[in-house]
Design an enzyme around this catalytic site. Structure first.
Site, PDB file in Angstrom:
ATOM      1  N   CYS A 285       0.802  -1.230   0.000  1.00  0.00           N
ATOM      2  CA  CYS A 285       0.000   0.000   0.000  1.00  0.00           C
ATOM      3  C   CYS A 285       0.831   1.275   0.000  1.00  0.00           C
ATOM      4  CB  CYS A 285      -0.908   0.014   1.225  1.00  0.00           C
ATOM      5  SG  CYS A 285       0.040   0.060   2.754  1.00  0.00           S
TER       6      CYS A 285
ATOM      7  N   ASP B   9       2.345   2.509   2.632  1.00  0.00           N
ATOM      8  CA  ASP B   9       2.421   3.093   3.974  1.00  0.00           C
ATOM      9  C   ASP B   9       3.792   2.818   4.587  1.00  0.00           C
ATOM     10  OD1 ASP B   9      -0.135   3.915   3.666  1.00  0.00           O
ATOM     11  OD2 ASP B   9      -1.040   2.509   5.067  1.00  0.00           O
TER      12      ASP B   9
ATOM     13  N   CYS C 181      -0.915  -4.725   7.633  1.00  0.00           N
ATOM     14  CA  CYS C 181      -0.527  -3.608   8.510  1.00  0.00           C
ATOM     15  C   CYS C 181       0.235  -4.156   9.728  1.00  0.00           C
ATOM     16  CB  CYS C 181      -1.749  -2.820   8.967  1.00  0.00           C
ATOM     17  SG  CYS C 181      -2.884  -2.385   7.632  1.00  0.00           S
TER      18      CYS C 181
ATOM     19  N   CYS D 199      -2.212   4.034   7.673  1.00  0.00           N
ATOM     20  CA  CYS D 199      -3.649   3.968   7.950  1.00  0.00           C
ATOM     21  C   CYS D 199      -3.922   3.749   9.443  1.00  0.00           C
ATOM     22  CB  CYS D 199      -4.229   2.803   7.157  1.00  0.00           C
ATOM     23  SG  CYS D 199      -3.655   1.217   7.759  1.00  0.00           S
TER      24      CYS D 199
HETATM   25 FE1  FES Z   1      -1.091  -0.498   4.411  1.00  0.00          FE
HETATM   26 FE2  FES Z   1      -2.433  -0.220   6.614  1.00  0.00          FE
HETATM   27  S1  FES Z   1      -3.220  -0.149   4.578  1.00  0.00           S
HETATM   28  S2  FES Z   1      -0.284  -0.404   6.402  1.00  0.00           S
END
Ligand code: FES
Length: 208
Positions: free
Chosen positions: A33, A35, A104, A60
């Site tokens: 993602c 992140d 995550c 997120c």
């Molecule tokens: Fe990727 Fe939460 S959506 S770390």
């Protein structure tokens, strides 16, 4: 879709922030993602107990909740104990996560393990691995260029990697005015500068 605990940790995260002069630090990104988290550790040099841990998140709600609960679970543990923590322990502690948010918790674990690995390499505690180009490239694939949300190998920043007698030479296509140049160079040093067997790290740049 989140449990009450996830919401609670997201709204009131624990151990957020930065540690000045940490004993180890790591930034880890999720290729799923884009992140990112940065983990800071203070470790007792005699007992190897994690005496303090903080984090910053660029992600997120589940990223913040999982990293926060992870910091609580490992604070006060030795690095050997902390290395045994798995993403399943985090999701369990949070009362579960939606399937699409499991990664995550994996990111939280990866950040912790990389920071511990950095500590071990800097303190002569890491087992030497056979140093070769593929190991270096796999480490460089963990360095994310936040500007494009890709690792620096995939993004074409790493142009060439060579090793000779323990001296590593990297050729990078990284403009001087790149917004995250300093962060990328710092991350490269953290990822490969202290691998047992690396005697020198030379970084050269393609003129643009
Ligand atoms: Fe990727 Fe939460 S959506 S770390």
């Amino acid at each position: 879709m989140y449990s009450k605990k996830v919401i609670k940790y997201f709204m009131h995260p624990k151990n957020v922030g930065e540690i000045k002069n940490p004993d180890a630090k790591a930034t880890e990104g999720s290729l799923a993602c884009g992140d990112m988290i940065t983990i800071y550790l203070k470790i007792d040099s005699k007992t190897h107990v994690i005496t303090d841990i903080k984090f910053k998140s660029y992600g997120c709600a589940a990223n913040i909740a999982t990293t926060s609960v992870m910091t609580e679970m490992v604070k006060g543990k030795t690095i050997q104990e902390a290395k045994k923590l798995e993403f399943k322990d985090i999701t369990k502690a949070l009362g579960g996560l939606p399937p699409m948010k499991i990664h995550c918790s994996i990111l939280a674990i990866d950040g912790l393990k990389t920071a511990i690995r950095n500590y071990e390499e800097r303190h002569g505690l890491a087992k030497p691995e056979d140093l070769n180009e593929s190991i270096l490239r796999s480490r460089l694939r963990k360095v994310i260029d936040p500007k494009v949300g890709k690792d620096i190998v995939t993004a074409g920043i790493v142009q060439n990697v060579t090793i000779k007698n323990g001296a590593v030479r990297l050729l990078l296509k990284l403009p001087e005015d790149h917004e995250f140049r300093d962060n990328i160079l710092e991350e490269i040093d953290e990822r490969i500068g202290h691998i047992p067997g690396v005697k020198k790290l030379n970084i050269e740049f393609i003129k643009q």
